[in-house]
Write a protein that holds these residues in place. Structure first.
Motif, mmCIF file in Angstrom:
data_model
loop_
_atom_site.group_PDB
_atom_site.id
_atom_site.type_symbol
_atom_site.label_atom_id
_atom_site.label_comp_id
_atom_site.label_asym_id
_atom_site.label_seq_id
_atom_site.Cartn_x
_atom_site.Cartn_y
_atom_site.Cartn_z
ATOM 1 N N HIS A 1 -34.271 3.007 -48.784
ATOM 2 C CA HIS A 1 -33.169 3.242 -49.735
ATOM 3 C C HIS A 1 -33.686 4.174 -50.815
ATOM 4 C CE1 HIS A 1 -29.951 2.513 -52.668
ATOM 5 N NE2 HIS A 1 -29.236 2.039 -51.630
ATOM 6 N N PRO A 2 -32.855 5.083 -51.361
ATOM 7 C CA PRO A 2 -33.326 5.941 -52.466
ATOM 8 C C PRO A 2 -33.832 5.128 -53.647
ATOM 9 C CG PRO A 2 -31.254 6.756 -51.593
ATOM 10 C CD PRO A 2 -31.489 5.437 -50.941
ATOM 11 N N ASN A 3 -33.249 3.932 -53.841
ATOM 12 C CA ASN A 3 -33.725 3.035 -54.887
ATOM 13 C C ASN A 3 -34.570 1.938 -54.211
ATOM 14 O OD1 ASN A 3 -34.168 1.373 -57.081
ATOM 15 N ND2 ASN A 3 -31.994 0.828 -57.369
ATOM 16 N N PRO A 4 -35.885 2.000 -54.344
ATOM 17 C CA PRO A 4 -36.723 1.016 -53.631
ATOM 18 C C PRO A 4 -36.346 -0.428 -53.930
ATOM 19 C CG PRO A 4 -38.062 2.782 -54.555
ATOM 20 C CD PRO A 4 -36.693 2.957 -55.109
ATOM 21 N N ALA A 5 -35.713 -0.675 -55.048
ATOM 22 C CA ALA A 5 -35.350 -2.056 -55.380
ATOM 23 C C ALA A 5 -34.291 -2.600 -54.442
ATOM 24 C CB ALA A 5 -34.859 -2.140 -56.825
ATOM 25 N N GLN A 6 -33.569 -1.690 -53.771
ATOM 26 C CA GLN A 6 -32.515 -2.129 -52.857
ATOM 27 C C GLN A 6 -33.030 -2.381 -51.445
ATOM 28 O OE1 GLN A 6 -29.410 -2.810 -53.752
ATOM 29 N NE2 GLN A 6 -29.715 -2.110 -55.884
ATOM 30 N N ILE A 7 -34.331 -2.126 -51.195
ATOM 31 C CA ILE A 7 -34.896 -2.389 -49.871
ATOM 32 C C ILE A 7 -34.928 -3.901 -49.643
ATOM 33 C CG2 ILE A 7 -36.976 -2.199 -48.439
ATOM 34 C CD1 ILE A 7 -37.605 0.407 -49.876
ATOM 35 N N GLY A 8 -34.499 -4.318 -48.475
ATOM 36 C CA GLY A 8 -34.421 -5.719 -48.120
ATOM 37 C C GLY A 8 -33.048 -6.296 -48.305
ATOM 38 N N GLY A 9 -32.190 -5.573 -49.030
ATOM 39 C CA GLY A 9 -30.831 -6.047 -49.214
ATOM 40 C C GLY A 9 -29.948 -5.695 -48.014
ATOM 41 N N ARG A 10 -28.715 -6.154 -48.093
ATOM 42 C CA ARG A 10 -27.776 -5.930 -47.004
ATOM 43 C C ARG A 10 -27.052 -4.590 -47.189
ATOM 44 N NH1 ARG A 10 -28.698 -8.933 -42.528
ATOM 45 N NH2 ARG A 10 -29.302 -11.083 -43.142
ATOM 46 N N PHE A 11 -26.887 -3.909 -46.127
ATOM 47 C CA PHE A 11 -26.162 -2.619 -46.112
ATOM 48 C C PHE A 11 -24.679 -2.864 -46.392
ATOM 49 C CE2 PHE A 11 -23.675 0.535 -43.657
ATOM 50 C CZ PHE A 11 -24.061 1.697 -44.316
ATOM 51 N N LEU A 12 -24.139 -2.106 -47.340
ATOM 52 C CA LEU A 12 -22.721 -2.232 -47.699
ATOM 53 C C LEU A 12 -21.925 -1.232 -46.896
ATOM 54 C CD1 LEU A 12 -23.032 -2.626 -51.596
ATOM 55 C CD2 LEU A 12 -22.914 -4.412 -49.852
ATOM 56 N N GLY A 13 -21.220 -1.703 -45.892
ATOM 57 C CA GLY A 13 -20.436 -0.842 -45.032
ATOM 58 C C GLY A 13 -20.230 -1.483 -43.679
ATOM 59 N N HIS A 14 -19.576 -0.783 -42.788
ATOM 60 C CA HIS A 14 -19.288 -1.316 -41.463
ATOM 61 C C HIS A 14 -20.373 -0.868 -40.478
ATOM 62 C CE1 HIS A 14 -15.327 -1.124 -43.535
ATOM 63 N NE2 HIS A 14 -15.176 -2.341 -42.954
ATOM 64 N N ILE A 15 -20.819 -1.826 -39.612
ATOM 65 C CA ILE A 15 -21.832 -1.492 -38.615
ATOM 66 C C ILE A 15 -21.429 -1.932 -37.224
ATOM 67 C CG2 ILE A 15 -23.705 -1.552 -40.306
ATOM 68 C CD1 ILE A 15 -24.386 -4.375 -39.281
ATOM 69 N N ASP A 16 -20.239 -2.540 -37.090
ATOM 70 C CA ASP A 16 -19.827 -3.117 -35.806
ATOM 71 C C ASP A 16 -19.789 -2.058 -34.710
ATOM 72 O OD1 ASP A 16 -19.570 -5.446 -37.196
ATOM 73 O OD2 ASP A 16 -17.381 -5.309 -37.414
ATOM 74 N N ARG A 17 -19.200 -0.918 -34.986
ATOM 75 C CA ARG A 17 -19.060 0.124 -33.962
ATOM 76 C C ARG A 17 -20.421 0.702 -33.592
ATOM 77 N NH1 ARG A 17 -14.675 3.957 -36.636
ATOM 78 N NH2 ARG A 17 -15.171 5.234 -34.773
ATOM 79 N N ALA A 18 -21.347 0.776 -34.575
ATOM 80 C CA ALA A 18 -22.691 1.278 -34.280
ATOM 81 C C ALA A 18 -23.459 0.309 -33.398
ATOM 82 C CB ALA A 18 -23.453 1.544 -35.579
ATOM 83 N N LEU A 19 -23.262 -1.016 -33.606
ATOM 84 C CA LEU A 19 -23.934 -1.997 -32.764
ATOM 85 C C LEU A 19 -23.489 -1.882 -31.314
ATOM 86 C CD1 LEU A 19 -23.869 -5.129 -35.128
ATOM 87 C CD2 LEU A 19 -25.845 -3.681 -34.547
ATOM 88 N N LEU A 20 -22.298 -1.325 -31.110
ATOM 89 C CA LEU A 20 -21.806 -1.116 -29.746
ATOM 90 C C LEU A 20 -22.280 0.220 -29.169
ATOM 91 C CD1 LEU A 20 -18.145 -2.435 -30.191
ATOM 92 C CD2 LEU A 20 -20.112 -3.632 -29.185
ATOM 93 N N GLY A 21 -23.110 0.953 -29.909
ATOM 94 C CA GLY A 21 -23.670 2.207 -29.402
ATOM 95 C C GLY A 21 -22.902 3.446 -29.812
#
Length: 540
Positions: free
Chosen positions: A99-119
């Motif tokens: 993440h550009p802000n290292p403090a946000q590393i380890g947190g959850r991604f804000l957005g949709h990932i369902d379609r990406a998980l399907l390839g």
């Protein structure tokens, strides 16, 4: 706005059109620019996400413990090199490794990932830790095609808007320049229109046009406007009637209409008839329209040095059909203005007045001669010579009676008999011998006496002026009335004699032979000229 001049109304209208056009163009440009910037951002983040997801180093780092140690520096290098705002690499559950802000590393991604998980790789606009952004999410696959992680790259909406604001500044500058140029051009057009319309409004211009049209078609005098190239641009009803012009005369060349000589003050090359196509084989040659004869134009003396030359206004007489027209030609900057006045009735009255004046002159001459002879008789009686007085008076009475008997005996048409008696007395007063030939024989004619008197009277007048002896023969042969006037003068050598303005004196003001030609044409006759002998044949 009704009280505004036409120029002011046009200025406001054109300014409104310019402003609306520029506003519409700028708005459309900005909308298209925003769409292009969004499409460009989507394409860039998609390419970055796909490129990072396809890197073997990323797949290798995801398989080791603590992936962030290797992936964070890599992601920052890619972000800096590609100009995107973030490159986030995460596992399949959405937990961030970069993440550009290292403090946000380890947190959850804000957005949709369902379609990406399907390839599938997709793009969207979503609000994350950096604010609203246009982002792409791509899957990280191993050699078997299984999804081992996810990569998201994005550009913030604020950054896209910043670029759009730069385009807005340029569009505003260009629009301002265009508005200034359009306003200046509109003002110049308005100023020119204001000069041409003299500041008048549409109502005034419409009223002027109505008055112009009403006056133009109401006056009896004819009016023609001819362009410098010889095209008839305007023709009122009076001119159509006087010249016999067709309804489609306007827009045609004056040579095609047979009135080229009316505009002679124009340069000669300006009224040259336009070239016509040669006829096809077997077709008859096209007939040229009859042109009005050209009179001799007196030359005006040159203006003194240093003084402006006067504006040339020509006044000429034209014979058109059965009309006598006075033509005024005034050259103008655009061509010529031609006015026509019908002098037919005036000319007829002038002819009658000339005839009456001739009769009066003849009576005055006869009275003068009678007074001389009466004084002679009285003097002879006073001297006691009665026989000589009676003989002298009887001889004079016999001579006068013989002349009357000779004329009236052969010419039983009263108008012509009276005309010949008057012309005989006039010729005697001028020292010219007028002889009625022995073969003259004429009864009542079924012809217009005014036209016949015009023909005979003008021919005799011209002969009396040019010679010392004149012979007149009037006779009816079968169905033809023959008029023959001959003299011992030099004869006629100028072919323009029957055109208006010709005289033997060469002053360009004659009308006699032109009237003869007009009357002969109206009666359907012909004229033959052989030296000093004129022969007119009129069908009965």
């Amino acid at each position: 706005m009704r009280d505004w001049s036409l120029a002011k109304q046009m200025l406001v209208l054109q300014l409104a059109v310019v402003v609306v056009t520029l506003a519409g163009a700028v708005t459309l440009t900005l909308v298209q620019t925003h769409e292009l910037l969004v499409e460009e951002a989507e394409g860039r983040v998609r390419a970055v996400a796909v490129s990072v997801a396809s890197s073997p180093d990323v797949l290798s780092a995801l398989a080791r413990p603590h992936p962030s140690v290797r992936l964070q520096p890599y992601a920052e290098r890619v972000r800096t090199a590609t100009g995107v705002d973030f490159v986030t690499i995460m596992d399949t559950s959405g937990r961030r490794y970069t993440h550009p802000n290292p403090a946000q590393i380890g947190g959850r991604f804000l957005g949709h990932i369902d379609r990406a998980l399907l390839g599938e790789t997709f793009t969207e606009t979503y609000t994350g830790t950096l604010g609203p952004s246009t982002r792409a999410v791509a899957p990280v696959k191993d050699s078997s095609g299984a999804v081992r992680g996810l990569v998201s790259a994005g550009i913030t909406v604020e950054r896209i808007d910043a670029r759009l604001r730069e385009q807005i500044a340029w569009a505003a500058l260009i629009g301002g320049v265009g508005l200034g140029v359009g306003t200046g051009g509109t003002w110049l057009v308005g100023a020119r229109l204001r000069r041409q319309t003299h500041g008048l409004g549409p109502v005034e211009l419409g009223r002027i046009h109505e008055h112009h049209d009403a006056i133009l078609h109401a006056v009896r005098e004819g009016l023609l406007l001819v362009a410098r190239d010889g095209t008839l641009t305007l023709c009122n009803d009076g001119a159509r009637t006087l010249l016999g012009l067709p309804p489609d005369a306007e827009g045609r060349h004056v040579a095609d209409l047979g009135i080229a000589d009316l505009v002679q003050p124009l340069p000669r090359e300006s009224v040259t008839p336009p070239p016509t196509a040669s006829p096809s084989p077997g077709e008859p040659e096209p007939k040229s329209p009859p042109a009005l004869p050209r009179e001799t134009e007196p030359k005006s003396p040159p203006a003194p040095s240093g003084e402006p030359e006067p504006k040339a206004v020509e006044e000429r007489i034209h014979i058109v059909g059965d009309r006598v027209l006075v033509v005024d030609v005034a050259p103008s900057r655009l061509g010529a203005v031609v006015t026509l006045r019908d002098r037919t009735e005036l000319q007829a009255l002038t002819g009658q007045l000339d005839a009456e004046r001739g009769f009066a002159d003849s009576l005055r001459a006869a009275a003068h001669e009678a007074a001389n002879r009466l004084h002679t008789v009285i003097s002879l009686v006073e001297l006691g010579r009665t026989e000589q007085a009676v003989a002298f008076g009887t001889a004079e009475l016999r001579a006068a009676q013989e002349l009357t008997d000779r004329v009236v005996g052969s010419i039983r048409e009263p108008f012509l008999a009276a005309l010949l008696l008057g012309k005989t007395a006039e010729a005697a007063e001028r020292g010219t011998e007028l002889v009625i030939t022995p073969d003259s024989e004429l009864d009542d004619l079924d012809l217009d006496p005014r036209k016949v008197v015009t023909i005979v009277g003008n021919l005799i007048d011209n002969a009396i002026e040019a010679a010392g002896r004149v012979e007149v023969c009037l006779r009816a042969d079968a169905d033809t009335f023959v008029i023959r006037v001959a003299d011992d003068g030099p004869g006629l050598s100028d072919p323009a004699a029957f055109g208006k303005g010709w005289t033997s004196k060469g002053d360009g003001r004659g009308l006699g032979l032109a009237l003869v030609g007009q009357a002969v044409r109206q009666l359907g006759g012909t004229i033959e000229v052989a030296g000093s002998a004129f022969t007119v044949r009129l069908p009965l």
